[in-house]
Design an enzyme around this catalytic site. Structure first.
Site: not given
Length: 222
Positions: A47, A51, A75, A135
């Site tokens: 993953e 960011r 994210t 998640k």
């Protein structure tokens, strides 16, 4: 998640490996050697979080140059990011939470996705919409293994990838739960090792993480 992974023995991201490395890259040039080290250690699902601005280029590089990797985007917060990441070659999507707009975009992307939840109501809402894999974030802060164990009884159809506050010491406790397919974490990609290009160290840490599944299975035996 609504669609299977193409050309993979497992039908779900949750079943590829016991641990999904959560990767933050400031330089896309590090993406390929890092991914090769993780795959060599036994962690194919990676993953790459959004960011940093380098994330889409890192996803593209891994997709193009590391055939053993199954690279996804983490994210993910907006439908626009869904489009950018899938165009870059992301094979799965992970969000810390979800909205109707984001869920619709992820569902329409054609790739598997893990929307983030931290409450029972959010889990029920996703189940109502046909989503069974999620998640759980932030895992430790939201109740940890005790919370997930409590969900397994009334909501056995939900499966989770807990992320947040998980490391090699408590990961086996999560992996031993019946409703946990894998965990997410970043301990096998320490920032100092990435900065130094110490791919051997990362491969060794990935190998240790990959073996945590066997540790969890052993914990379940009488």
């Amino acid at each position: 998640m609504t669609s299977p992974l193409p050309s993979l023995p497992a039908a779900s991201v949750l079943d590829l490996a016991p641990v999904v490395p959560v990767v933050v890259l400031t330089d896309a040039a590090d993406a390929v050697p890092l991914a090769r080290a993780l795959v060599a250690g036994g962690l194919p699902a990676i993953e790459v979080t959004l960011r940093t601005p380098a994330a889409p280029a890192a996803i593209r590089a891994i997709t193009d140059e590391v055939p053993g990797a199954v690279v996804g985007a983490g994210t993910v917060l907006t439908p626009e990011q869904v489009a950018v990441c899938t165009a870059a070659g992301a094979r799965f999507l992970v969000s810390p939470g979800w909205t109707e707009a984001l869920l619709g975009a992820m569902r329409g992307s054609g790739v598997p996705f893990l929307p983030g939840v931290s409450t029972t109501s959010e889990v029920v809402a996703l189940l109502e919409r046909g989503v069974r894999e999620m998640k759980f974030f932030p895992a430790q802060a939201a109740g940890g293994t005790a919370y997930l164990r409590s969900l397994a009884g009334p909501l056995p159809q939900a499966r989770f990838c807990p992320t947040g506050g998980i490391g090699p010491r408590n990961a086996p406790e999560y992996l031993a739960l019946p409703n946990v397919g894998c965990v997410g974490g970043s301990w096998m990609v320490p920032a100092d090792a990435v900065a130094a290009g110490d791919w051997r160290r990362i491969e060794e840490l990935a190998g240790a993480a990959a073996r945590l599944g066997a540790t969890a299975a052993g914990a379940l035996r009488p």
